[in-house]
Structure formats: structure tokens, C-alpha cells
Design a protein around this motif. Structure first.
Motif, short mmCIF file in Angstrom:
data_model
loop_
_atom_site.label_atom_id
_atom_site.label_comp_id
_atom_site.label_asym_id
_atom_site.label_seq_id
_atom_site.Cartn_x
_atom_site.Cartn_y
_atom_site.Cartn_z
N UNK A 192 0.82 -1.20 0.00
CA UNK A 192 0.00 0.00 0.00
C UNK A 192 0.86 1.26 0.00
N UNK A 193 0.76 2.10 -1.04
CA UNK A 193 1.58 3.32 -1.11
C UNK A 193 1.32 4.29 0.03
N UNK A 194 0.19 4.15 0.71
CA UNK A 194 -0.14 5.03 1.83
C UNK A 194 0.94 5.00 2.90
N UNK A 195 1.61 3.87 3.03
CA UNK A 195 2.57 3.70 4.11
C UNK A 195 4.03 3.83 3.68
N UNK A 196 4.25 4.19 2.43
CA UNK A 196 5.62 4.21 1.91
C UNK A 196 6.54 5.13 2.72
N UNK A 197 6.14 6.36 2.92
CA UNK A 197 7.00 7.34 3.59
C UNK A 197 7.28 6.92 5.03
N UNK A 198 6.26 6.50 5.76
CA UNK A 198 6.46 6.13 7.16
C UNK A 198 7.31 4.86 7.29
N UNK A 199 7.16 3.93 6.37
CA UNK A 199 7.96 2.71 6.43
C UNK A 199 9.43 2.99 6.10
N UNK A 200 9.68 3.95 5.25
CA UNK A 200 11.08 4.33 4.98
C UNK A 200 11.70 4.94 6.22
N UNK A 201 10.92 5.76 6.93
CA UNK A 201 11.42 6.32 8.19
C UNK A 201 11.70 5.22 9.21
N UNK A 202 10.79 4.25 9.28
CA UNK A 202 10.96 3.15 10.22
C UNK A 202 12.19 2.33 9.88
N UNK A 203 12.39 2.05 8.61
CA UNK A 203 13.57 1.29 8.19
C UNK A 203 14.86 1.98 8.61
N UNK A 204 14.93 3.28 8.38
CA UNK A 204 16.14 4.03 8.74
C UNK A 204 16.39 4.01 10.24
N UNK A 205 15.31 4.15 11.02
CA UNK A 205 15.45 4.17 12.47
C UNK A 205 15.87 2.80 13.01
N UNK A 206 15.27 1.74 12.49
CA UNK A 206 15.62 0.40 12.96
C UNK A 206 17.05 0.03 12.56
N UNK A 207 17.47 0.47 11.39
CA UNK A 207 18.86 0.21 10.98
C UNK A 207 19.83 0.91 11.91
N UNK A 208 19.48 2.08 12.35
CA UNK A 208 20.37 2.85 13.22
C UNK A 208 20.41 2.26 14.63
#
Length: 344
Positions: free
Chosen positions: A141-157
Motif C-alpha cells: 500500500x503506497x499510503x505507508x511508503x513514507x512512514x515505512x522508509x522512516x521506520x527502516x532508517x530508524x531500525x537500521x540505526x
């Protein structure tokens, strides 16, 4: 007269056959080539699975000894709750990261799911380090694209560099492109009903919105707002990837051969579970992985009552036979468990 094959030889041949089915022989070289190609792709393009010309997608991290693969990641709450198991300063089970703020949120004393508990117990038992684990999310779902990218970056860090969340991407029985039909009627549930089946009861739009819902639920509710939804906007062209492809990409061939690797898959994909299960049985990858002494655990939800006939060729007898085949070869299967985290 042909001589009888010794048990040792049969075991060796069986291991080679299993490895061939798993696609692990030579996988390191294949993965390295894919990563070298990926180096020339922009970050924006590379965030998606980027299936091109029939090739398997480009994994952006890994492979790892262990992996958690979240099929139907939605807002990422389950993925982050599972990632909580890897935190060195973990204060206990039952936390997840808020995608908007990048902050860990308390579970308010609620019990973790069996999936979270099993993952944490096993990782503690083998003293797994965060770098040993790939955390993978797939969401269309494209609705969650931006927030999931933020989550990915935070979890990687904060947790492990081996976090990949493929946005605008779904699991299916083919690598390539497909259409995702969007749930527009359940905003309070984070539009949880989006499906690659356009017959799903949660995919309603245009002039047929009322009649479709009436047919399924006998008029308990009508979604007047759904009539105003343009059906062309209630769908998205997304990347499609096989579960076989994901396993071959994120599980290290060396660790799979050594055994004692853990793979937990959570699948909540609104009907796509039928063709996905069929594909994973036919490829042989699940049974090959389990046959090498590894631990494959599948948590999934079946959507038998919401598809109105979709995927008929994979349901019924075929579906039961596929489950039996996976169970027989050592895959542990939990259906109907509480998949969504306690934050949903």
C-alpha cells in the motif's frame, strides 16, 4: 548387479539435492553480482524490489544466519515489535517503534504474541547478535511508503543494519509486477484489507460499492463514501516477489548448510496466502531449508471468507495438500494466531 548405496552416501546426496532445491549452491556469488549491480541504482529506485527482466530482486542487506520476514507489513508495528528482541538495552517484551517519531513505545503491560515470544526465546538461546539477523518487511500500500522508509532508517540505526522494508511491493507466486487493489473503507484498521484479489470484500469503489457489500454481509453496513472512490485510484501497480526468492536472498548459504538457522515468516496477505503456499511447495525451498537441520516457522492467517471465489485453483484440496507437505518436511505452521501486534 548394482551395489547398494551406503547410508552415508545417501545422506550426502540428500544434502546436495536439498541445497540445489534451496538454490544455495553458488548463491553467494549470485548475491554479490546482484549487489554490485545495485550499486549503480539510485536510492529511490533501490528502495523497491526492482524486479527487472525476470531477475530476482536486489536485496539491500544480508544475507544473514537468521531472518524474520513480514509479508503484509502494513504500518510496520509487527516488524518493529519483533526487532525489539534484538535490542541490547531491551527492557522487556511488548515494545515497538513508532514509525513517525522513531521512538520506542511501551506495550502497556500487554502480552507479546506467540510469534514475538518464540523469536525472542530462540535468539536468546543461540546468543544471536543483531548482525546475525535480517529483518525484512514487504508492504504494497503506497499510503505507508513514507512512514515505512522512516521506520527502516530508524531500525537500521538502533537495532541492526540488516533491515529491509520493500515498499509498494507484495508477495505472490511470481517475480515481476502486479496490481494491488486498495482497501478504502477501513481507515481505523490502517486499510488492512488491500489485496491482489479484486474480489476482496474490503476492495469496494464506484457504483458497485453498496451492492458488493450487501451481497457479502447482508446489509449490516453500507459504505456510502466508497461510492465516491474512483476505482482507478483504488489500485496500485506494485512489485511482486516470490517467498522462495526472499528466502534465497536473505538466508546465508553457509549458515543454512551448517543448520540451526532460524526463519520466521509472518504472512497476512488477504488471500495471497493460497498461491504463495503453492509456490513455496513447488519450489522445494522450504522443505530443503528445513531438511538441512534449520528451523522454519510460518505464522499466517487464512482469508477463506473474504475472497468471493478468488484463487479457487489453490484452495480446497490443493491448499490442504500444500499444508500437509510443509508440515511433513518439518515446517512448523501456526494458522489463526494473533498476528497483529497488541498496538493494532
Amino acid at each position: 548387479m548394482a551395489s547398494e548405496t551406503s547410508p552415508t552416501t545417501r545422506r550426502a546426496v540428500g544434502t546436495v539435492v536439498a541445497a540445489a532445491a534451496l538454490g544455495l549452491i553458488g548463491m553467494a556469488a549470485v548475491l554479490q553480482n546482484a549487489k554490485e549491480e545495485a550499486a549503480n541504482v539510485t536510492v529511490t529506485d533501490h528502495r523497491r524490489l526492482s524486479v527487472e527482466d525476470g531477475r530476482w530482486f536486489r536485496a539491500r542487506s544480508g544475507p544473514c544466519k537468521h531472518a524474520f520476514i513480514d509479508l503484509g507489513a502494513n504500518v510496520g508495528d509487527v516488524l518493529s515489535a519483533m526487532a525489539n528482541n534484538l535490542r541490547k538495552d531491551m527492557t522487556g517484551m511488548g515494545m515497538r517503534m513508532d514509525a513517525a517519531t522513531g521512538q520506542w513505545v511501551d506495550g502497556h503491560g500487554k502480552q507479546p504474541t506467540r510469534m514475538e515470544a518464540m523469536f525472542g526465546t530462540y535468539l536468546e538461546k543461540v546468543n544471536a547478535r543483531p548482525h546475525d539477523v535480517c529483518m525484512v518487511g514487504i508492504e504494497g500500500n503506497p499510503t505507508f511508503t513514507a512512514s515505512l522508509r522512516n521506520l527502516e532508517a530508524a531500525l537500521r540505526k538502533e537495532v541492526t543494519p540488516h533491515v529491509d522494508i520493500a515498499t509498494e511491493s507484495v508477495v505472490s507466486n511470481e517475480d515481476g509486477r502486479t496490481t494491488l487493489y486498495l482497501d478504502t473503507i477501513n481507515p481505523d484498521k490502517n486499510f488492512w484489507g488491500s489485496s491482489i484479489a479484486d474480489t476482496s470484500v474490503n476492495v469496494v469503489c464506484g457504483k458497485d460499492a453498496k451492492s458488493k457489500y450487501w451481497d457479502m454481509f447482508k446489509g449490516k453496513h453500507f459504505y456510502d463514501k466508497a461510492e465516491a472512490v474512483d476505482c482507478d485510484k483504488a489500485r496500485a501497480d506494485v512489485d511482486s516477489v516470490k517467498l522462495t526468492t526472499l528466502i534465497r536472498s536473505y538466508i546465508s548459504d553457509e549458515d543454512a548448510h551448517n543448520g540451526d538457522s532460524l526463519l520466521i515468516v509472518k504472512m497476512d496477505v488477504e488471500g495471497a496466502e493460497y498461491p504463495v503456499l503453492d509456490e513455496i511447495v513447488k519450489s522445494g525451498v522450504a522443505c530443503a531449508y528445513a531438511g538441512l537441520g534449520n528451523h522454519f516457522v510460518l505464522f499466517y492467517e487464512e482469508h477463506r471468507n473474504s475472497l468471493q471465489g478468488a484463487f479457487a485453483e489453490y484452495r480446497g484440496k490443493v491448499y490442504r495438500e500444500n499444508l500437509d507437505a510443509l508440515t511433513a518436511c518439518g515446517v512448523k505452521i501456526f494458522e489463526g494466531e494473533r498476528l497483529a501486534s497488541h498496538f493494532s
